[in-house]
Design an enzyme around this catalytic site. Structure first.
Site, short mmCIF file in Angstrom:
data_model
loop_
_atom_site.label_atom_id
_atom_site.label_comp_id
_atom_site.label_asym_id
_atom_site.label_seq_id
_atom_site.Cartn_x
_atom_site.Cartn_y
_atom_site.Cartn_z
N LYS A 121 9.33 -110.37 43.20
CA LYS A 121 8.80 -109.01 43.32
C LYS A 121 8.98 -108.48 44.74
O LYS A 121 9.47 -107.37 44.94
CB LYS A 121 7.32 -108.99 42.92
CG LYS A 121 6.68 -107.62 42.98
CD LYS A 121 5.88 -107.46 44.24
CE LYS A 121 5.43 -106.01 44.41
NZ LYS A 121 4.65 -105.86 45.65
N ASP A 139 5.40 -105.58 39.40
CA ASP A 139 4.10 -106.06 39.85
C ASP A 139 3.12 -105.99 38.68
O ASP A 139 3.52 -105.75 37.55
CB ASP A 139 3.60 -105.23 41.04
CG ASP A 139 3.33 -103.80 40.63
OD1 ASP A 139 3.62 -103.45 39.48
OD2 ASP A 139 2.82 -103.04 41.46
#
Length: 218
Positions: A121, A139
């Site tokens: 991420k 996320d």
DNA sequence: AACTCGGGGCA
DNA sequence: TGCCCAGAGTT
């Protein structure tokens, strides 16, 4: 599951709700962005921005971060959760960037992921925001919104969510997509109290319809 | 897949 | 007070 036309409609509506959607983390330079994103894990972005801003008054370059004892860096980010792990990772990562990459943050997702504290991420945010490489950073918000709407399956892993989004959204919209979904997830499709009753996507949202039906029965 | 790190913000 | 937050690493 939503088809591509429905997904496009969802993203357009998110854009209308949050036309100002953008990366809220400070990204004046790639190295500061890396530090900001590492600090941001499991924390509110307002706090992270405040701490990062103060941090870069004192530290400018990777060599500045490894010039102080770990305890001092820990103290400087003490108001952020998970600060011991993060301080250690930022020092290690600074040293690697300095020694292996001559002080420059690599623009390659796989190389970034090798850095301590940098997962998929974070790497996606860095290449996408700092270097303009097409990527979708998944996320908790992006994951939750994708699953509630029915863009992907509930049981999908984070990586599977990312792959699905990349497969079903045109590449030139990846960057704006993850920012729209983050804003939509944070301010509208909230984890605990989604605003289904005033949601423009209610009629095609799997979870929204279920929730409204359950609320009506009570 | 589950567990841990963790102080600040908000209800 | 209790619960959650722009995750990643380890087991």
């Amino acid at each position: 599951m939503l088809n591509n036309t429905q997904i496009r409609y969802c993203l357009d509506e998110m854009g209308k709700l949050f036309p100002e959607a953008h990366c809220e983390l400070n990204h004046s330079n790639p190295f500061e962005l890396v530090v900001a994103v590492v600090l941001s894990a499991q924390c509110t972005d307002a706090l992270v921005n405040k701490v990062t801003k103060n941090l870069f008054q004192k530290y400018k370059k990777p060599e500045d971060f490894i010039a102080v004892p770990l305890s001092e860096l820990e103290n400087d980010i003490r108001s952020i959760g998970l600060y011991r792990n993060k301080a250690k990772n930022i020092q290690k990562l600074s040293q690697i960037i300095l020694e292996k990459y001559n002080g420059m943050v690599p623009n390659d997702r796989d190389l970034l992921t090798e850095l301590p504290g940098v997962g998929r991420k974070t790497a996606n945010v860095v290449v996408s925001v700092a270097y303009g490489v097409p990527a979708i950073a998944v996320d908790t918000h992006v994951e939750r919104v994708s699953k509630r709407l029915g863009i992907c399956r509930w049981k999908d892993s984070v990586l599977e969510v990312e792959k699905t989004l990349m497969r079903r959204i045109p590449e030139d919209e990846w960057s704006i997509t993850h920012h729209r979904m983050i804003f939509f997830g944070r301010y509208h499709c909230k984890a605990q109290s989604p605003k289904c009753e005033v949601c423009p996507l209610l009629l095609l949202c799997r979870e929204g319809k279920k929730r409204m039906k359950a609320a009506g029965k009570k």
